[in-house]
Write a protein that holds these residues in place. Sequence first.
Motif, PDB file in Angstrom:
ATOM      1  N   THR A 161       0.844  -1.196   0.000  1.00  0.00           N
ATOM      2  CA  THR A 161       0.000   0.000   0.000  1.00  0.00           C
ATOM      3  C   THR A 161       0.876   1.241   0.000  1.00  0.00           C
ATOM      4  OG1 THR A 161      -0.116   0.166   2.414  1.00  0.00           O
ATOM      5  CG2 THR A 161      -1.731  -1.253   1.327  1.00  0.00           C
ATOM      6  N   GLN A 162       0.282   2.332  -0.402  1.00  0.00           N
ATOM      7  CA  GLN A 162       0.977   3.617  -0.384  1.00  0.00           C
ATOM      8  C   GLN A 162      -0.060   4.718  -0.285  1.00  0.00           C
ATOM      9  OE1 GLN A 162       3.272   5.391  -3.897  1.00  0.00           O
ATOM     10  NE2 GLN A 162       4.937   4.605  -2.615  1.00  0.00           N
ATOM     11  N   GLY A 163       0.125   5.582   0.698  1.00  0.00           N
ATOM     12  CA  GLY A 163      -0.823   6.672   0.874  1.00  0.00           C
ATOM     13  C   GLY A 163      -2.234   6.203   1.141  1.00  0.00           C
ATOM     14  N   GLY A 164      -2.355   5.049   1.812  1.00  0.00           N
ATOM     15  CA  GLY A 164      -3.686   4.546   2.136  1.00  0.00           C
ATOM     16  C   GLY A 164      -4.400   3.872   0.986  1.00  0.00           C
ATOM     17  N   GLU A 165      -3.679   3.522  -0.086  1.00  0.00           N
ATOM     18  CA  GLU A 165      -4.281   2.858  -1.246  1.00  0.00           C
ATOM     19  C   GLU A 165      -3.450   1.657  -1.649  1.00  0.00           C
ATOM     20  OE1 GLU A 165      -4.711   5.625  -4.396  1.00  0.00           O
ATOM     21  OE2 GLU A 165      -6.181   6.880  -3.360  1.00  0.00           O
ATOM     22  N   LEU A 166      -4.106   0.665  -2.257  1.00  0.00           N
ATOM     23  CA  LEU A 166      -3.386  -0.480  -2.808  1.00  0.00           C
ATOM     24  C   LEU A 166      -2.623  -0.049  -4.046  1.00  0.00           C
ATOM     25  CD1 LEU A 166      -5.961  -3.432  -2.733  1.00  0.00           C
ATOM     26  CD2 LEU A 166      -3.958  -3.149  -1.258  1.00  0.00           C
ATOM     27  N   LEU A 167      -1.362  -0.472  -4.155  1.00  0.00           N
ATOM     28  CA  LEU A 167      -0.635  -0.242  -5.395  1.00  0.00           C
ATOM     29  C   LEU A 167      -1.263  -1.059  -6.514  1.00  0.00           C
ATOM     30  CD1 LEU A 167       3.157  -0.234  -4.409  1.00  0.00           C
ATOM     31  CD2 LEU A 167       1.606   1.694  -4.683  1.00  0.00           C
ATOM     32  N   LEU A 198      -1.416  -7.929   4.325  1.00  0.00           N
ATOM     33  CA  LEU A 198      -1.009  -6.536   4.264  1.00  0.00           C
ATOM     34  C   LEU A 198      -0.933  -5.963   5.663  1.00  0.00           C
ATOM     35  CD1 LEU A 198      -4.071  -4.343   3.290  1.00  0.00           C
ATOM     36  CD2 LEU A 198      -4.252  -6.819   3.481  1.00  0.00           C
ATOM     37  N   MET A 199      -0.303  -4.825   5.767  1.00  0.00           N
ATOM     38  CA  MET A 199      -0.182  -4.165   7.067  1.00  0.00           C
ATOM     39  C   MET A 199      -0.084  -2.669   6.848  1.00  0.00           C
ATOM     40  SD  MET A 199       3.454  -5.978   7.449  1.00  0.00           S
ATOM     41  CE  MET A 199       2.662  -7.351   6.623  1.00  0.00           C
ATOM     42  N   GLY A 200      -0.436  -1.915   7.863  1.00  0.00           N
ATOM     43  CA  GLY A 200      -0.396  -0.469   7.752  1.00  0.00           C
ATOM     44  C   GLY A 200      -1.274   0.169   8.805  1.00  0.00           C
ATOM     45  N   GLU A 201      -1.591   1.432   8.598  1.00  0.00           N
ATOM     46  CA  GLU A 201      -2.460   2.151   9.510  1.00  0.00           C
ATOM     47  C   GLU A 201      -3.863   2.221   8.921  1.00  0.00           C
ATOM     48  OE1 GLU A 201      -2.704   6.480  11.812  1.00  0.00           O
ATOM     49  OE2 GLU A 201      -1.509   6.263   9.990  1.00  0.00           O
ATOM     50  N   ASP A 202      -4.850   1.776   9.697  1.00  0.00           N
ATOM     51  CA  ASP A 202      -6.245   1.815   9.283  1.00  0.00           C
ATOM     52  C   ASP A 202      -6.419   1.133   7.917  1.00  0.00           C
ATOM     53  OD1 ASP A 202      -8.936   2.369   9.452  1.00  0.00           O
ATOM     54  OD2 ASP A 202      -8.756   4.385   8.591  1.00  0.00           O
ATOM     55  N   CYS A 203      -6.019  -0.141   7.838  1.00  0.00           N
ATOM     56  CA  CYS A 203      -6.008  -0.845   6.550  1.00  0.00           C
ATOM     57  C   CYS A 203      -7.098  -1.906   6.439  1.00  0.00           C
ATOM     58  CB  CYS A 203      -4.642  -1.466   6.289  1.00  0.00           C
ATOM     59  SG  CYS A 203      -4.060  -2.588   7.572  1.00  0.00           S
ATOM     60  N   SER A 204      -8.076  -1.906   7.335  1.00  0.00           N
ATOM     61  CA  SER A 204      -9.146  -2.905   7.239  1.00  0.00           C
ATOM     62  C   SER A 204      -9.947  -2.727   5.961  1.00  0.00           C
ATOM     63  CB  SER A 204     -10.060  -2.820   8.463  1.00  0.00           C
ATOM     64  OG  SER A 204     -10.643  -1.530   8.568  1.00  0.00           O
ATOM     65  N   GLY A 205     -10.132  -1.468   5.546  1.00  0.00           N
ATOM     66  CA  GLY A 205     -10.852  -1.220   4.296  1.00  0.00           C
ATOM     67  C   GLY A 205     -10.106  -1.746   3.090  1.00  0.00           C
ATOM     68  N   ASP A 223      -1.667  -0.978  12.625  1.00  0.00           N
ATOM     69  CA  ASP A 223      -0.918  -0.272  13.656  1.00  0.00           C
ATOM     70  C   ASP A 223      -0.472   1.064  13.055  1.00  0.00           C
ATOM     71  OD1 ASP A 223       1.394   0.645  15.338  1.00  0.00           O
ATOM     72  OD2 ASP A 223       1.048  -1.268  16.352  1.00  0.00           O
ATOM     73  N   GLU A 224      -0.696   2.145  13.784  1.00  0.00           N
ATOM     74  CA  GLU A 224      -0.359   3.465  13.251  1.00  0.00           C
ATOM     75  C   GLU A 224       1.131   3.607  12.967  1.00  0.00           C
ATOM     76  OE1 GLU A 224      -0.035   5.695  17.632  1.00  0.00           O
ATOM     77  OE2 GLU A 224      -1.592   6.268  16.178  1.00  0.00           O
ATOM     78  N   ARG A 225       1.964   2.817  13.630  1.00  0.00           N
ATOM     79  CA  ARG A 225       3.407   2.887  13.403  1.00  0.00           C
ATOM     80  C   ARG A 225       3.815   2.240  12.078  1.00  0.00           C
ATOM     81  NH1 ARG A 225       5.312   0.116  18.880  1.00  0.00           N
ATOM     82  NH2 ARG A 225       3.515  -1.182  18.285  1.00  0.00           N
ATOM     83  N   LEU A 226       2.888   1.546  11.437  1.00  0.00           N
ATOM     84  CA  LEU A 226       3.182   0.859  10.176  1.00  0.00           C
ATOM     85  C   LEU A 226       2.729   1.654   8.966  1.00  0.00           C
ATOM     86  CD1 LEU A 226       2.040  -2.722  11.256  1.00  0.00           C
ATOM     87  CD2 LEU A 226       4.387  -1.844  11.182  1.00  0.00           C
ATOM     88  N   GLU A 227       2.476   2.943   9.166  1.00  0.00           N
ATOM     89  CA  GLU A 227       2.004   3.780   8.048  1.00  0.00           C
ATOM     90  C   GLU A 227       2.987   3.747   6.883  1.00  0.00           C
ATOM     91  OE1 GLU A 227       0.824   8.449   7.067  1.00  0.00           O
ATOM     92  OE2 GLU A 227       1.642   7.885   9.030  1.00  0.00           O
TER      93      GLU A 227
END
Length: 563
Positions: A161-167, A198-205, A223-227
């Motif tokens: 992911t990047q910027g809250g979106e799937l590549l 996948l992992m990241g911040e707020d990535c359930s969507g 986890d917010e630290r995985l942004e």
Amino acid sequence: MGIDPDEYTIDELTEELETVDDAEELNAVLEAERAGQDRKTAREAVHRRLEEVDEPASDGSAADEPDADGDETDNGTENGGVETDDETEGEYEETEEDVGEDAEGEAVDEGADDVAEDEATETADEEPEEDDNLTHPTRDKRHVRALDGGDYEDMWVFCETQGGELLEVSKEMLGKARALMDEFADEYGDEERVVAFLMGEDCSGLAEECIAYGADVAVYHDDERLERFLHKPYTEISAHMARGEGTSESTEWREYDQPRYILFPATNNGRDLSAKVQAELDSGLASDCSDLFIEEEEVSNPVKTGEPGVKKTFEKVLHMKRPDFSGFEYSTILCLDNPGRDFHPQGCSIIPGSFEPIERDDDRDGLIVEHDMALEDDWFTVEITEYDRLEEGIDLTGHDVIVCLGRGIGDDPTEGMELGLDLVDAFEDAALGITRGIVTSSYQFEGHVERYSSEERQIGETGQVVAPDCYIAAGVSGAVQHKVGMDESDTIVAINTDTDARIRDFSDYFIEGDLFEVLPQLTAAVESGEFELEAATDGGGEETSSATDGGGDGTADTNGGGD
């Protein structure tokens, strides 16, 4: 005769021979082996036992004779039997069933003795010897063993992911994985799943989006630290997921030990993560692949089969194709394990643009799993407190047409760039690319065209990889590094004054002419929808009926008389 060697693998036979103290019976076993499979390693096992009971072999042959230096040459166990760094790992001889869960064996009738030199290494539970004379000790290096009797299922896909979106490449890999596992079910009758992780911040969507693009299961760690991508936590979380570790809520959906296959994107982060995760899982990796298929494979390499002179068939093998160093051929990589271990995750990284994503379907059913794992604080020793966002990069993938300019613009770089941009504008969905020759040149560009000469538009092995419907290469020589970046294009049109240019060898159409003359004509033709190029020859002496006629080496002369 008490022992029939044909009923035993080498390891089993060696163990059984320890119970025999009668030399006559041992010689009978030796003769039976010679009359049967005639395995060199089996004969040596009998010879060793005969020596232990202090009797020579009945055939008068010597076994395990020391060499001139007094070191035994048998089985490659010099250095005190310590595991060396050659390709063989674990016990050398195993049952046919032990060579992966889907291996079958067939003995080779002739030439068994000539297949390979003897190889054997210590067992997994033996301790290496110390050698104080080594300035850089390596003999005690240990390989982490795969799971004993491990169970492997499913194809896992790391969705970056990047910027809250799937590549886009994540969607492409999910589409290919979906097709592969559908074919897998038809071929083997087993319905194994596509698992996005996948992992990241707020990535359930984003996990739900993975289901829409073909996944059966989406496992995410929030986890917010995985942004942003961080080596250590991303590696640890990925390996933790793959091993099926965590709370029952995050692991009860699966009943196997590790994935059968794992796909990563061949992006900067994906290349980094793929190597680390596969190393954590004690597995191999094929990097920068552009095609995949699953088939059985018959091999006779004794390192992989367990003993010389035996062919074995591995089923459910992921064949991973990648461009080789020349760019004109493709190598197929297989991830086969040695016989002392079970099959392990077969992994690769995928070049972006190699596959098409399937159409998004938000009504697809799938399982969303939140992974649970405690993250160590020392995994986040680097903290980003401030950052500047760069201008959005140039993504050349996904366009119908790519116009690529090469060193042929050198006579007037600014005009050449403008002509390329004019042709791009004539198409509905096109983009401009350049070769590395322009990036590294000292061309002087004037005005707005200078920004089109940056490295982010480079196409090739060290640039972007594109696969448009139509690729127009103007003034491009066709270096192998460039070919890697555009070889998957549906139709390739080359424009060059040099009829011996390498790019002609892999173009569908070759236009002999100066790009400063040809590009304006092409632009006018695209804008008007009418093509009136005069046909010349195809270089082989046969006349070509049309400059745009069918798949081959069509050569068009744009001015009727050549250059």
